[in-house]
Structures are given as C-alpha cells and as structure tokens.
Design a protein around this motif. Structure first.
Motif, PDB file in Angstrom:
ATOM      1  N   LYS A   1       0.838  -1.202   0.000  1.00  0.00           N
ATOM      2  CA  LYS A   1       0.000   0.000   0.000  1.00  0.00           C
ATOM      3  C   LYS A   1       0.874   1.254   0.000  1.00  0.00           C
ATOM      4  O   LYS A   1       1.586   1.526   0.974  1.00  0.00           O
ATOM      5  CB  LYS A   1      -0.931  -0.029   1.207  1.00  0.00           C
TER       6      LYS A   1
ATOM      7  N   VAL B   1      -2.914   3.783  -2.168  1.00  0.00           N
ATOM      8  CA  VAL B   1      -3.991   3.873  -1.163  1.00  0.00           C
ATOM      9  C   VAL B   1      -4.496   5.295  -0.979  1.00  0.00           C
ATOM     10  O   VAL B   1      -5.510   5.506  -0.313  1.00  0.00           O
ATOM     11  CB  VAL B   1      -3.582   3.305   0.212  1.00  0.00           C
TER      12      VAL B   1
ATOM     13  N   GLU C   1      -3.939  10.207   8.411  1.00  0.00           N
ATOM     14  CA  GLU C   1      -4.638   8.939   8.192  1.00  0.00           C
ATOM     15  C   GLU C   1      -4.044   8.188   7.008  1.00  0.00           C
ATOM     16  O   GLU C   1      -3.959   6.960   7.017  1.00  0.00           O
ATOM     17  CB  GLU C   1      -6.136   9.196   7.954  1.00  0.00           C
TER      18      GLU C   1
ATOM     19  N   GLU D   1      -2.375   4.500   7.110  1.00  0.00           N
ATOM     20  CA  GLU D   1      -2.908   3.468   6.224  1.00  0.00           C
ATOM     21  C   GLU D   1      -1.841   2.836   5.331  1.00  0.00           C
ATOM     22  O   GLU D   1      -1.931   1.663   4.972  1.00  0.00           O
ATOM     23  CB  GLU D   1      -3.996   4.142   5.353  1.00  0.00           C
TER      24      GLU D   1
END
Ligand SMILES: NC(=O)c1ccc[n+]([C@@H]2O[C@H](COP(=O)([O-])OP(=O)(O)OC[C@H]3O[C@@H](n4cnc5c(N)ncnc54)[C@H](O)[C@@H]3O)[C@@H](O)[C@H]2O)c1
Ligand SMILES: NC(=O)c1ccc[n+]([C@@H]2O[C@H](COP(=O)([O-])OP(=O)(O)OC[C@H]3O[C@@H](n4cnc5c(N)ncnc54)[C@H](O)[C@@H]3O)[C@@H](O)[C@H]2O)c1
Ligand SMILES: NC(=O)c1ccc[n+]([C@@H]2O[C@H](COP(=O)([O-])OP(=O)(O)OC[C@H]3O[C@@H](n4cnc5c(N)ncnc54)[C@H](O)[C@@H]3O)[C@@H](O)[C@H]2O)c1
Ligand SMILES: NC(=O)c1ccc[n+]([C@@H]2O[C@H](COP(=O)([O-])OP(=O)(O)OC[C@H]3O[C@@H](n4cnc5c(N)ncnc54)[C@H](O)[C@@H]3O)[C@@H](O)[C@H]2O)c1
Lengths: 337, 337, 337, 337
Positions: C3, C29, C74, C78
């Motif tokens: 990711k 991502v 975030e 992630e």
C-alpha cells in the motif's frame, strides 16, 4: 587620417562606424546599406555618407528621403580600407570587389577562416596581421575565448580548454529567429567548430567546445574550464584577469546575477547602446580544483568585436603597434571598467 | 532650485533622478536605496547623495565602500518634495513618513489611487494636481492610454474605448519573473482594473480593458480600439497624433516591425538607457472602420512615466503651468522624435 | 499488494501515483493534496482516494465537490510506505510525521541528502537502500548523470567528469518562474552543488559541474565531458549506452534536433503526458578526443525520476532485487525506446 | 468504409490521420511524407501505409529502413478523398493533382479561401460543403472564433465582433521560428485579415480583428469582445456556451490561470498529445457591460481543426448530416469536457 569605409551597416557595422569615428587617426568615409530602414536614417543623422550596397535599390533611398553619396564600388574606391560587416558568406563574395580596387579589408567572424589572409584577435595575435591585406576579425565567441586564454597561457600555461557555449538565439532586433522555448545542441556535433576557430588564433592549443542555442537575445554565456599547467589559486587568477583591460571581472556584491542586470549596468553607466565591449567574468564563479580552473563569462555578441575591428585596421595598415593601438582604442571608446 | 529627493532608486527611481537632474529648476538632493548593489554604485558615480532606505542596513553600504549621506528620514527632511519610487504598496506605507515632515510627495502607479490626493497625467489633467500634496503618477499603461485618448477626445469626442493590453512579464533585469512560455489572461477578470484606472484621469470615459501577460521584457503593446463620436479618416487621425510631442508615430518604411527593433532604434538614437518616453504608435496600424479607430502602440514601461514625474513635481509645487512645464521637460530630456 | 501513499500530488507526485498504480505488486492507497485544483479533480477521476495535506483546508475540497478520504496522517497510518513529493524542504519537515507512524518513506531530490538514510539511483546503487527506512530519490539532474556514468565507469573506468547543466527555468505550468530573456549562471559558484550530489551515489567520483538557468520549460540539457581511463571509439560508447534501457540514444536521421521535437516524438509515441523517462542522448553528439568523451543529453525533469521512485519502493521494502525490479518497472511503464 | 488519404503528415496531418482512424465509417489508406524523420517512423508504427510526397526522395525512406507503399499520386488514386495538410501554399499547388484523379480534397486554413469551393466550420456552416469537391477547413483562429460566434448569433444576435488575437510564434517543435523576446503587431495592418477570413463563414458579420505574435508556443489566446443585439447576463452567456460540446468553459477554482496549466490539465486527462480540440474559455473572464460581452479563450492551434476535418470529410462526401457527424466525431475522439 585613414579613410575607412563600412560595407554592411547592421548590428556590427554601425558599431564599428561609431568606433572608427571616435578615433583620432581614422575617419568614416561612408557606409553602404542595402535598405533605407531606420538604421539608414540613423547613419545619415550621424553624418556618415550613405552608399547603396545594391545599386539597383538606389531609388528606394531617394523615395525615403535619404540622399546617397554613391554606390558601394565608389565607397571601395574612396576608402583606404573597408570593414565588411555584411551577413555571413556575403563577405566572401565581396572580397573580389575589394581586390579589384586594391583596397584592403577586414572581414567578420561569420566568414570562414580561409577567406582572409589571417584571423585576428588584438590581445592574442595582433602582429600576425602585419603583412595581411585581408584580415578576419574572429567571431564574438572566439574573441571572448581568446581574450581569456591569452593571459592564462602566458602566466600559467594551458594544458587543455573545455568550453560550453550557451549562445543567444538571435540579437534583440532579429524577431524571426528562434527558438522560442527550446534548448538546442547546436551544432549537434561535438566537439563543435568553435574550438578549431579558436585555433586560428592559438595554433597549438588543445581545446574542445560544445555549443547550444537558447531562447535569449542579450548575450552569450560561456561555461569555461581550463586545465592549467600548474596549480593556482582562484584569487591569483582573479587578480591576473583583472589586469586585462578587455576583461571585466564583476565584483561580488554588485547584485549582478545574470545577463539582464549586466546589460542594465551597462545602460546605467551610459554605455552607447548599452554595449559591453569587455568579456564579463563573474568574480564569484572563478573556482579552482587542482589544476582545473572554472569560470562563467558573458559575451556581448553585438559589441565585443568592435574594439578588435579598430585594432585590426591599425594592424593591417601598420598604423600603430599592438600596445599603443589597444590603449588608444580603449581610451577613445571607454573600454575598461 | 527645488530640492527633490528620490526614495526608491530602481527602474523608475533612477530614471526620474536623471530627469530631475537635467532640469534647470530642480536638483537631486539625494536618493534612498535599500541595498548597495550596482545601482547604488551608479548613483554615487552620478553624484547623487546616497541615503539608507532601511537605516539598519547602513553598515552594508560602508562595507561595499559606499559613503552614505544619512538615513531616509534625513532625506525627507532635506527635500522640498519626494518622488517615491518604491515597489507597489511600499509607497502607501511611506506616506506617513512624508506627512510627518510636511514634505509633499509623488507616488507611482503601483499604489492604489486613494493613497494620493490626485492621480496625474501631464497631458490630460495637469491642473488637477495644483492643490494636492500627494499626487500619484499613474502607471505606464494608464499613462500610455491617457496620452492618446486626450487628443482624440478633444478633437473628435470619444464614445467608447476598448483596449487589450499585451503586457511584458517583467523588466529586463527581473530574472525571477515569468512566464517563460505562456500567455496569461491577467487579470483573468474582464473588464480589467486598467479601465477604472484610466477613469481616475478621465472621469466620465466609457472604457473597457482586457489585460494579458506574455514572455517578453522590452515594452507593453496595446491593441487599441476607440469608437469616436464622428467619422474620421486614418490620415486625419495620424496627423492629429503626430502633433503630440509625447506620441511618436512610427513612419512606414522604417522597417520597425516590432518592439525589439524599436528599442534598437532608440539605442541608435543615443537615448539614455534606450528609453522611449513617448508612446510609439505604428503609423501603418492606424485604421478606421466607420467611427471605429484601431491602432497598435508600444509603451516603454520603464520610462514613459519619467517626464510625467517631472511635470507632476512642477504641478504639485506650482512651479510652472502645464504647457511651459511640458515644453521644458521635453526640451531638457529630448522627448519628441 | 504493497500500500503506497503519495504525499504531495504535483508534477512528480501525480506521475509516481500513476506509475505505482501500473505495478502488479503495489497499489495507491491515497494521495494528499493541499488544494482542490485541477490536479485534485484528476486524482479523483483516476480513482485515487484524496486526503487533505493541510487538514484545515478540508472544507475547500467539499466546496469544490471533491470528497475526501481523510487527512494526511490517516494516509500515513494506512500506507505501508509514503512517497513524499512535496516541494523542496517540506519533505524534511514531514519526516517526523512518517516516523511517528513508523511508516518508511521516499523523499525527493529537492531535499538535502542528510534528510534520508540513503540517496538512491536504481541503476547505480539499488542495494544501498536495503536497510534504509528513508531513501532520497536523487534529483532529475543527478539521476540523469548517474545513469550515464554508471555504465561508463563499469566498462572503461572514469578519471573525471565535467558537466555543464543547462537547466530549464521552470516546468510548463509554473508561470511565475523566470527568467524570460536571460541566461543565468546558477548557482554562480563553480563547481556547483550538482557534483557533490552525484557523489552521494558515486562516493569516489571526481566530478565538477557548472549550472545555468535559461528561459525554457521542456527539459534540461547536459553538455557532458567524461575523461575515461582508456581510449575508446564513439561507436563503442554508443553501443554501450544503447544497451541501457533507461538511456535512449536518438538515432541520426530522425530529425530530432532539439528538445521541442523530442517532446513531440514522445507525444506521437503515445507516452502518458509526453513523458520521457529515459535520458535522451543525441547519437550524433557522441564524440571522442583521446580519452575525452563528449555528448549532449536531454533530461525530462518531470519524469525521469518516476521509474526510480518505483524501484526505490521495492528496494526499501525488500520486494525485489535490482534487476527484477527495474525490469518490472520498465515493462509496466513502457520504459525503453 | 471511406478511404481517406492524408497528404502532408506534420502537425495537422498526423492528428487528422489518428482522428480518421478512430471513426467507424472511414479508414486511413495512407499518408504522404516528404522526409523519413521521426514522424515517418511514428506513422509506420501506427500502421499507416507511407507514400513519398516527393517521388525522387523515395530512396531516403528505404535507407532509413522505412518501407514505402508508393508515391503520392498512387495515394491520390487509391483514396476516396484526400486531406491535404501540407504547408501554406502547397495545398493550392496540389489541387490540380487531386483534380486529375477526380479525387475530392480538404485543404487547410493556410490556403487562401479561393483555392477551395467553400470554407468550412462544422458548427457554423456544415451544409455549405454539401456540393463542394474542395473544401477549406478554416484556420485554427477562424475555427475558434466561429465556434463561439455561432451560438451567440443564434441566441442573441451579434452587432459587432472585435477580437485581439495574441498568437503563439510557432508550434513547440518549430525551433527556428521567433520571436524570442518581442511582441509583434502582426499583421501590422488593422483590421487584420482574420476578420475577413471569419466572414468566409459568416458572410454578413461585422467583425474587426487585430493580430499579434508573442514568444510562446502552446496556444493562441483571444481577447474577445462581442457587442450583442440585446442585454444579457454573464451567467446566461456562460450557460449558453457550456451547452456547446466544442467549447470548454474552464470552471473557476480549477487553478488554471494560463495556457501552461491548461495543457497540463489536458495531459493529465490522458488526451492524446495533450490535445485540446475545444475552445477553452475562462469562465471567470466572461464579463458583460451593457450589450458588450468580453471573454478570454485559448485556442490549441495544433488540434482544434482536427474534429472539423473529420466533419468536413462527411460533409463533402455526404456521409452524415451535421448533428450526427459532429456527435460521432466527438464521441469517437472524446471531444467535450
Ligand atoms: N551579431 C552578432 O552577434 C555578430 C557578432 C560577431 C560577428 N558577427 C559577424 O558580423 C557579420 C555581420 O553580422 P551582423 O550581425 O552585423 O549582421 P546584420 O544582419 O545585423 O547586418 C548586416 C548588414 O549588412 C547588410 N547587407 C546585406 N547584404 C548586403 C550586401 N550584399 N552588401 C552590403 N550590405 C549587405 C544588411 O542589410 C545589414 O544592414 C557577420 O559575419 C556575422 O557573423 C555578428
Ligand atoms: N517598472 C515598471 O514597469 C513601472 C512602470 C510604471 C510604474 N511603476 C511603478 O513604479 C514603482 C516602482 O517600480 P520599479 O519598477 O521602479 O521597482 P523596482 O523594484 O525597480 O525599484 C524599487 C526600488 O525601491 C527599493 N525599495 C524597496 N523597498 C524600499 C523601501 N522600503 N524604501 C525605499 N526603497 C525601497 C528597491 O530596492 C528598488 O531599488 C511601483 O509603484 C511600480 O508599480 C513601475
Ligand atoms: N519538477 C521537477 O522538475 C522535479 C524533478 C525532480 C525532483 N523534483 C523534486 O520533487 C519534489 C516535488 O517537486 P514538484 O516539482 O513535484 O513540485 P510541485 O510543486 O509540482 O508539487 C508539489 C505538490 O505538493 C503540494 N504541497 C505543498 N505543500 C505541501 C504540504 N505541506 N503537504 C503536502 N503537499 C504539499 C503542492 O500543492 C503540490 O501539489 C521536490 O523535492 C522537487 O525538488 C522535482
Ligand atoms: N500548425 C498550426 O498551428 C495550424 C493550425 C491550423 C491550420 N494549419 C494549417 O495546416 C496546414 C499544415 O500546417 P502544419 O502546421 O501541419 O504544417 P507542418 O509543417 O507541421 O506539416 C506539413 C507537412 O507537410 C509536409 N510537406 C511539405 N511539402 C510537402 C509537399 N509538397 N507534399 C506533401 N507534403 C509536404 C511536411 O514535410 C510536413 O510533414 C497549413 O495550411 C497550415 O496553415 C496549421
């Protein structure tokens, strides 16, 4: 008073005319032009007798209210020496005209070397023109390189020169020339013809050059590398170059970080047409690594050959020796910052 | 002799200083600069007392070998009038300094109109500055538009002006300004603020303007359309405009097809810094369709406001009436081709 | 599937996002942007989740009709790895954010070398990133130099590199950057910082560089001189360079005499955004004088680092060895002409 | 399947070829080129049979490894219609070749209007080409003006159009074209020939145009003023223009403030060659003063005529009616943002 005729009154020709007019030992007997444009009007305003470079076009001049003194062959007959400042290649065609009148002539850097008896740079090989009738004042770039190589060679010896010439695409008035938004390897072949041209002045020099063209009009910039025969300091080189009257070492702290400000500086100083007859070397850029010297210099393509033309006249005509001629030229024009 | 101080010695300030110095009724008592760069050296060479615009930076000047006459507030105290030629917005900040010394001042076109008591153009509203202490010499573009609108309005009456201003991206020395390869609607909003600025001079004029920025440095070019109150001939308009001393109608046949050659023309003519104080209107471009007049004019942003500043000094100080002031300014500088 | 998050979705970031999306072993991502401009709309159209790089600006995105997936932290949480493609200097500030989430990251060439654990070029030092958490993909110019130096060094040995970098003033969309009509020695100090930057890849290399900036937007052009340890022929060098997948040796006869035509060539070939991930070396320019090799190469500043970023992800994450990674990157993107 | 031949495979020709190839009702039977340069290689890669535009040069193609399908007259014989996209003036010379084969042809905007039976713009006069064998697809500028004038005229009525065309100096690959640092009134005569050219489409239109050339390569920009027959609001005009599929009204807030970013936008959108077939009108620039409408639009000279050529083929050959043709062209190419 030596009678000088100028054939081709464009970027170079008009400057040479003014420079000749400023000399105590020469006078401008006339300038030849192809068209009655704004430059022709300026010539008349400056008092230069105007000749038609292309006789058939004479009527255009009278229509434009410009009185002609005659056609170009009359100028050639009248003059003791001709400075040919016509576009590249035309000078070669004109040589037979000059020969037919037994009039010596200077040709410019746009001509190939073999068109003249000798290639000329005042600092580097003044005396070579002594016996020549036809001398070629080398191009703006070759002049700029020669002036900086000569003192380095004399003082330290030069093992090899490598120069990248970042050339302006056209002069400020040449609005049909490009590129607009491009960087052109030009010529594409490396090393470029500029190196061999420098060798018409320094026969045994080892020099490789690379040329490019960019979308700018004001000056050329050279990124110069000279491998010297000995180790030196940047300060020593700077002091050496500062002694040369036709080199201007831009002092640190002047805030002149490019060619645009350099031209502003010249205009502020009252230079005619903002001309910078000197190589302009950025003092801060003088750097040394081992025996490798690096520096940036800006070359004003429109004017650096102008004092050279004046000196070449004296050299060809045997008027003055090198030192005296260069001193006289520089004093009358105001060369040397 | 009126004592004139110049605060901000850049593109505009240095030119105004030289213009003031050339006047019989004024003298330059000093120029204030922020940095000891090449322009500061030039100021000293020209004999202008140098003041530190930012007092804390005074030591930088001495390090650079430049003697200071003092700090800017001393210059303001010494002067009868200040010409503020600092960057846009700084003039507004400076006004309180001038007020604290009761020194009248001129501001430049980069300031908003309400910073001054009056907006000024010598040809169009000289007398409006009579009772003002703070006059704003309008921008290069507004000056250029005002000069051409005034005679048209007086002679024919103007119904509406539509102008597209193709503006240079930066001045020749401003090497950090772009664009490099772009055409920018600028400002994007139409009609642009240039129209309202012209209305600070011609209150009741109907004018819409559109502005663009392009990658060029030499001059602005205006594509101008004026709907007149009456039908006219192009020849009549041309004759009218040729009577104006601050308009230069470029004659056909001069071979001046763009701004680059126009600047060459000015340099050949020996203009200081190649300045073109006049609007340069292409004679061939003057065209008429019904009551619609069209023409192209080039505006030298660096210098067209210079004679205006000289006249504004006289207007604010009540030294001379309009005609006499303009005549004097033009004669001393050499305005009028 | 690894990711990958992209922080900074401008010139470099958007290209890296597309390149990552094309890989079989990675997925995008999300991308973080500061403003909801046309690039943000394009990101959404391409299906990349959009994050606010500056959380307070989130409302601007919804006003513009762009749905946000969250704020940049975030995204960092992630992602398995972040590619930071923010403007010079911001990457350094961002490092602590990445560290706080224990997320490895790539930084770009605008950052100084010490911001990362290692400086990276896929061809020259892939394995050096093995144990690094923070790798800096070197600048477009350093990438371009590294790719050509590596094979020369391996094949012939390199005594010294001298390079003049004629750099574009700004990218095509950067309309506030200049110069407009200037040639700027930049940096003015010689040798420039570009040489030491190359030495972050080739520790022991002897290299001196000179940099200039010119009014062009499309590509940089390098005038390169390499003194080799042995004498070679131009043909041998050409054959060597032609073997390298990230070097494109422009064949003679293609009529590609500058950077503009080179970009046309890429656009005609259907390259996304006209990108030229390869160094473009003019075949005709490869010249040899003794042990001195000369050539011109054009470097597409907007895209040459893109495959390098993909490889750097694999190197840092230990996904694939050098050969396999480069082959995979080149195959998926279409690198290699 | 209609067999289309393209004579002249340069900036316009190569784009028209790709557009034709994308149509369900046409196929490219061949393209004729004068030289085996990079564009010839691209043509072959795209699968277009290659013909020698100048038969004597055929050997150059084989030397370059390019197989020829024949000489241009064979292409003319083979094709149902020829799109002539040779340089200005050559099209006129070629017409007799097409006539000798009874092959209808499209000519481009560089030809004068009388070379063809009709001048063509899909939006404004599609049906006029019905009975023509030789149609001229008007120039990029005339196409751009026609597309925006048509809906304004239909919806509000047009009293007068005044347009200033700020034109790019050359296309991105045309590195010999200038100007480098100039703004050229071009043509110098006002109103310019562009207005009469628009009148080949709108016979009774009152239109005056002024043209300039600037140092930029990406797109033309028009500063447009239309005096309408009625008073309108900017919002109403914007809504009207947004309905047109070949007009792209750039939304406010996209951050597209110039032509460089506009091209980036097209490249990000994956447009082939970054082409913008649509007029690009800045939404923020749409302004109204009384009955006067103002706006800025950018015109991509390399591509806006491409969909027009496709439609002109259908119009001349009677393949489809206007609406159906334009819809088909736009759908297959992806015109309409
Ligand atoms: N401009 C430069 O940067 C530069 C620098 C150094 C040397 N040179 C060399 O100087 C020479 C002149 O260049 P320039 O830049 O002054 O060119 P230019 O085009 O500015 O001027 C040439 C002049 O010669 C005139 N001319 C043309 N044909 C003529 C003919 N048959 N007879 C007489 N006059 C004719 C032209 O009308 C023009 O006035 C060339 O050899 C050039 O290579 C130019
Ligand atoms: N250059 C133009 O094209 C042009 C044309 C007409 C009017 N103007 C207006 O003239 C004014 C000056 O513009 P310019 O082009 O001469 O700018 P400039 O940047 O060339 O010169 C401004 C000078 O002011 C100095 N300065 C900066 N801050 C200062 C301060 N706090 N106090 C004193 N001096 C300070 C700078 O160092 C510089 O020397 C602006 O209002 C501008 O809008 C400029
Ligand atoms: N453009 C080039 O020529 C080039 C070439 C090689 C390397 N680089 C390097 O790549 C990096 C990025 O350069 P670029 O040209 O893509 O720049 P850019 O300006 O095109 O893009 C930077 C993006 O980061 C965004 N951004 C700004 N501040 C941010 C923040 N605080 N957090 C997140 N995003 C932020 C901007 O909005 C923009 O979208 C720099 O280090 C640069 O030196 C650039
Ligand atoms: N480029 C533009 O901005 C633009 C925009 C709209 C219309 N046009 C018009 O389109 C036409 C083509 O322009 P362009 O920009 O594509 O030109 P271009 O120079 O890019 O391409 C012309 C092509 O024709 C070839 N050619 C030259 N002589 C030929 C001959 N005798 N026979 C066959 N081919 C020949 C050239 O090799 C070149 O490949 C002109 O009429 C031009 O005015 C151009």
């Amino acid at each position: 008073m030596l009678k000088v005729g100028i054939n081709g009154y464009g970027t170079i020709g008009k400057r040479v005319a003014d420079a000749v007019a400023a000399q105590p030992d020469m006078t401008v007997v006339g300038v030849a032009k192809t068209q009655p444009n704004y430059e022709a009007h300026a010539a008349v305003r400056r008092g230069y007798p105007l000749y038609a470079a292309i006789p058939e076009r004479a009527p255009l001049f009278s229509e434009a209210g410009l009185e002609l003194a005659g056609a170009v062959d009359e100028l050639v007959a009248e003059a003791d020496i001709i400075v040919d400042a016509t576009p590249s290649g035309i000078g070669a065609e004109n040589r037979s005209l000059y020969e037919s009148h037994d009039t010596p002539a200077l040709l410019q850097g746009g001509e190939s070397a073999d068109v003249a008896d000798v290639s000329f740079n005042a600092r580097a090989n003044f005396d070579a023109a002594e016996d020549a009738d036809y001398a070629r004042v080398v191009s703006c770039n070759t002049t700029g390189l020669s002036r900086v190589i000569a003192p380095l060679q004399e003082e330290y010896g030069v093992e090899k020169v490598r120069a990248t010439l970042v050339r302006r695409g056209g002069d400020p008035g040449q609005n049909t020339r490009g590129p607009i938004n491009d960087i052109l390897p030009n010529p594409i072949h490396v090393p470029s013809h500029h190196g061999p041209d420098v060798k018409t002045i320094f026969t045994d020099l080892d020099i490789d050059t690379m040329g490019l063209k960019v979308p700018a009009t004001l000056m050329h910039v050279h990124a110069l590398n000279v491998t010297l025969d000995e180790r030196v300091t940047a300060a020593h080189v700077q002091a050496l170059l500062e002694q040369e009257n036709r080199l201007y070492v831009i002092p640190e702290g002047m805030g002149i970080d490019g060619v645009g400000k350099l031209k502003n500086f010249a205009l502020d100083a009252g230079r005619p047409r903002g001309d910078l007859w000197e190589n302009c070397i950025w003092g801060e850029s003088i750097g040394v690594r081992g025996r490798d010297l690096y520096l940036f210099q800006a070359i004003h393509q429109e004017s650096d050959v102008v004092p050279e033309n004046v000196d070449a006249i004296r050299a060809v005509m045997g008027l003055e020796p090198q030192d005296e001629s260069m001193r006289l030229t520089d004093d009358t024009l105001g060369v040397g910052i």
